[in-house]
Scaffold this motif. Sequence first.
Motif, PDB file in Angstrom:
ATOM      1  N   TRP A  79       0.783  -1.077   0.062  1.00 25.99           N
ATOM      2  CA  TRP A  79      -0.019  -0.169   0.040  1.00 25.99           C
ATOM      3  C   TRP A  79       0.952   1.209  -0.063  1.00 25.99           C
ATOM      4  CZ3 TRP A  79       0.204   4.036   3.376  1.00 25.99           C
ATOM      5  CH2 TRP A  79       0.891   3.544   4.798  1.00 25.99           C
ATOM      6  N   ARG A  80       1.772   1.275   0.637  1.00 24.72           N
ATOM      7  CA  ARG A  80       2.871   2.501   0.788  1.00 24.72           C
ATOM      8  C   ARG A  80       3.425   2.543  -0.801  1.00 24.72           C
ATOM      9  NH1 ARG A  80       8.152   2.805   4.515  1.00 24.72           N
ATOM     10  NH2 ARG A  80       8.761   5.077   3.954  1.00 24.72           N
ATOM     11  N   LEU A  81       3.937   1.297  -1.220  1.00 24.61           N
ATOM     12  CA  LEU A  81       4.613   1.912  -2.504  1.00 24.61           C
ATOM     13  C   LEU A  81       3.492   2.297  -3.581  1.00 24.61           C
ATOM     14  CD1 LEU A  81       6.424  -1.632  -2.715  1.00 24.61           C
ATOM     15  CD2 LEU A  81       7.468   0.571  -2.555  1.00 24.61           C
ATOM     16  N   HIS A  82       2.272   1.823  -3.530  1.00 22.31           N
ATOM     17  CA  HIS A  82       1.096   2.282  -4.356  1.00 22.31           C
ATOM     18  C   HIS A  82       1.189   3.854  -4.380  1.00 22.31           C
ATOM     19  CE1 HIS A  82      -2.995   3.606  -5.018  1.00 22.31           C
ATOM     20  NE2 HIS A  82      -2.691   3.314  -6.113  1.00 22.31           N
ATOM     21  N   ARG A  83       1.114   4.396  -2.862  1.00 19.89           N
ATOM     22  CA  ARG A  83       1.121   5.824  -2.668  1.00 19.89           C
ATOM     23  C   ARG A  83       2.220   6.465  -3.437  1.00 19.89           C
ATOM     24  NH1 ARG A  83      -3.748   5.895  -2.042  1.00 19.89           N
ATOM     25  NH2 ARG A  83      -3.503   7.964  -0.885  1.00 19.89           N
ATOM     26  N   ALA A  84       3.134   6.070  -3.764  1.00 24.30           N
ATOM     27  CA  ALA A  84       4.264   6.618  -4.533  1.00 24.30           C
ATOM     28  C   ALA A  84       4.486   6.283  -6.280  1.00 24.30           C
ATOM     29  CB  ALA A  84       5.702   6.278  -3.913  1.00 24.30           C
ATOM     30  N   ILE A  85       3.532   5.520  -6.533  1.00 23.58           N
ATOM     31  CA  ILE A  85       3.297   5.186  -8.017  1.00 23.58           C
ATOM     32  C   ILE A  85       3.059   6.469  -8.494  1.00 23.58           C
ATOM     33  CG2 ILE A  85       2.223   4.104  -9.894  1.00 23.58           C
ATOM     34  CD1 ILE A  85       4.191   2.565  -8.028  1.00 23.58           C
ATOM     35  N   GLY A  86       3.448   6.963  -9.745  1.00 20.01           N
ATOM     36  CA  GLY A  86       3.245   8.232 -10.469  1.00 20.01           C
ATOM     37  C   GLY A  86       4.651   8.726 -10.444  1.00 20.01           C
ATOM     38  N   MET A  87       5.269   8.861  -9.304  1.00 24.97           N
ATOM     39  CA  MET A  87       6.705   9.481  -9.581  1.00 24.97           C
ATOM     40  C   MET A  87       7.615   8.719 -10.360  1.00 24.97           C
ATOM     41  SD  MET A  87       7.960   9.637  -5.264  1.00 24.97           S
ATOM     42  CE  MET A  87       7.136  10.854  -4.170  1.00 24.97           C
ATOM     43  N   GLY A  88       8.449   9.221 -10.980  1.00 24.31           N
ATOM     44  CA  GLY A  88       9.376   8.404 -11.769  1.00 24.31           C
ATOM     45  C   GLY A  88      10.351   7.513 -10.464  1.00 24.31           C
ATOM     46  N   GLY A  89      11.078   6.568 -11.110  1.00 18.91           N
ATOM     47  CA  GLY A  89      11.935   5.816 -10.437  1.00 18.91           C
ATOM     48  C   GLY A  89      12.834   6.328  -9.707  1.00 18.91           C
ATOM     49  N   ASP A  90      13.394   7.631 -10.503  1.00 17.71           N
ATOM     50  CA  ASP A  90      14.558   8.482  -9.788  1.00 17.71           C
ATOM     51  C   ASP A  90      14.134   8.869  -8.544  1.00 17.71           C
ATOM     52  OD1 ASP A  90      12.907   9.871 -11.393  1.00 17.71           O
ATOM     53  OD2 ASP A  90      13.961  11.581 -11.185  1.00 17.71           O
ATOM     54  N   GLN A  91      13.005   9.387  -8.474  1.00 17.77           N
ATOM     55  CA  GLN A  91      12.653   9.875  -6.951  1.00 17.77           C
ATOM     56  C   GLN A  91      11.765   9.039  -6.087  1.00 17.77           C
ATOM     57  OE1 GLN A  91      11.665  13.894  -6.949  1.00 17.77           O
ATOM     58  NE2 GLN A  91      11.464  14.095  -9.112  1.00 17.77           N
ATOM     59  N   LEU A  92      11.360   7.960  -6.595  1.00 18.76           N
ATOM     60  CA  LEU A  92      10.455   6.871  -5.698  1.00 18.76           C
ATOM     61  C   LEU A  92      11.261   6.191  -4.621  1.00 18.76           C
ATOM     62  CD1 LEU A  92       7.741   4.662  -6.865  1.00 18.76           C
ATOM     63  CD2 LEU A  92       9.623   3.591  -5.714  1.00 18.76           C
ATOM     64  N   VAL A  93      12.497   5.704  -5.051  1.00 20.12           N
ATOM     65  CA  VAL A  93      13.308   5.076  -4.150  1.00 20.12           C
ATOM     66  C   VAL A  93      13.697   5.746  -2.869  1.00 20.12           C
ATOM     67  CG1 VAL A  93      15.205   3.715  -3.789  1.00 20.12           C
ATOM     68  CG2 VAL A  93      14.263   3.643  -5.950  1.00 20.12           C
ATOM     69  N   THR A  94      13.950   6.870  -3.087  1.00 17.15           N
ATOM     70  CA  THR A  94      14.341   7.840  -1.824  1.00 17.15           C
ATOM     71  C   THR A  94      12.989   8.099  -0.960  1.00 17.15           C
ATOM     72  OG1 THR A  94      16.127   8.933  -2.771  1.00 17.15           O
ATOM     73  CG2 THR A  94      15.186  10.127  -0.929  1.00 17.15           C
ATOM     74  N   ALA A  95      11.841   8.406  -1.841  1.00 11.73           N
ATOM     75  CA  ALA A  95      10.811   8.559  -1.030  1.00 11.73           C
ATOM     76  C   ALA A  95      10.086   7.466  -0.272  1.00 11.73           C
ATOM     77  CB  ALA A  95       9.478   8.944  -1.960  1.00 11.73           C
ATOM     78  N   VAL A  96      10.420   6.343  -0.734  1.00  5.47           N
ATOM     79  CA  VAL A  96       9.738   5.118  -0.047  1.00  5.47           C
ATOM     80  C   VAL A  96      10.850   4.478   1.084  1.00  5.47           C
ATOM     81  CG1 VAL A  96       7.952   4.702  -1.573  1.00  5.47           C
ATOM     82  CG2 VAL A  96      10.263   3.436  -1.756  1.00  5.47           C
ATOM     83  N   ALA A  97      11.926   4.653   0.696  1.00  6.28           N
ATOM     84  CA  ALA A  97      13.260   3.727   1.280  1.00  6.28           C
ATOM     85  C   ALA A  97      14.423   4.781   2.020  1.00  6.28           C
ATOM     86  CB  ALA A  97      13.670   2.740   0.646  1.00  6.28           C
ATOM     87  N   GLY A  98      14.468   6.092   1.648  1.00  2.99           N
ATOM     88  CA  GLY A  98      15.126   6.911   2.108  1.00  2.99           C
ATOM     89  C   GLY A  98      16.309   7.065   1.510  1.00  2.99           C
ATOM     90  N   ALA A  99      17.112   8.267   1.720  1.00  3.94           N
ATOM     91  CA  ALA A  99      18.420   8.598   1.102  1.00  3.94           C
ATOM     92  C   ALA A  99      19.452   7.709   1.099  1.00  3.94           C
ATOM     93  CB  ALA A  99      18.619   9.943   1.286  1.00  3.94           C
ATOM     94  N   ARG A 100      19.709   6.850   2.240  1.00  4.30           N
ATOM     95  CA  ARG A 100      20.774   6.134   2.355  1.00  4.30           C
ATOM     96  C   ARG A 100      20.485   4.882   1.367  1.00  4.30           C
ATOM     97  NH1 ARG A 100      22.840   3.542   8.114  1.00  4.30           N
ATOM     98  NH2 ARG A 100      24.665   2.180   7.096  1.00  4.30           N
ATOM     99  N   PHE A 101      19.293   4.452   1.418  1.00  4.17           N
ATOM    100  CA  PHE A 101      19.200   3.202   0.427  1.00  4.17           C
ATOM    101  C   PHE A 101      19.426   3.460  -0.778  1.00  4.17           C
ATOM    102  CE2 PHE A 101      16.715   0.296  -1.936  1.00  4.17           C
ATOM    103  CZ  PHE A 101      16.749  -1.067  -1.047  1.00  4.17           C
TER     104      PHE A 101
END
Length: 217
Positions: free
Chosen positions: A40-62
């Motif tokens: 469900w959390r990943l779904h909330r980020a769909i629509g972002m490009g992959g360049d921004q999604l990873v940081t949005a859901v898993a953080g800058a370190r990941f």
Amino acid sequence: MRTPDTAVVDVDGTLVDTNYHHALAWYRAFRRFDQTLPVWRLHRAIGMGGDQLVTAVAGARFEDEYGDDVRKAWSAEFEPMLREVRPLGGVRELLAELRGRGLAVVLASSGAPEHVETYLDLFDGRELADAWTTSEDVERTKPGPDLIAVAVERVGGRSAVVIGDSVWDFEAAPRAGHPGYAIRTGGFSTEELRAAGACGVFDALPDLHQALDEILR
């Protein structure tokens, strides 16, 4: 606002039914790196490009450690699902009507070029659109405005209307200086889409189609 001369239309979740496929592909991709995120959390980020999604859901370190690798894993997970993707109802009719009203139609996708090519084949996109974009056309995708700006520039437009399905579309549209109208096929609520900046919200493409007189006046 001037009368629009361009329609910038999102693709994933708006013209083709892919948002839940993407959410599952991202879930599986993150699992490859021992990161389990709720779908469900990943779904909330769909629509972002992959360049921004990873940081949005898993953080800058990941992102710093695994960003490029998890994006490659997402592509590998999504690829087998492509054959399951279908266009949403009313796609051809809406795009044909927009062009019939004299608007240039640009399909603004931040998807991988090979995915966009597949989508175009599903609804005669090459014949119905004047141009389209892919992830290779911008450095930063939505919710940044770059993709919409490039789409409008591609057809020499001055005033556009943006059609999309996610809250990220309607954060991007005003930043690019254009109004946006939403359909709910991405799984976001009317309240969320309006709060993000959508000028109007419709259940499906045919409903938006019927409201074009008001949208384009």
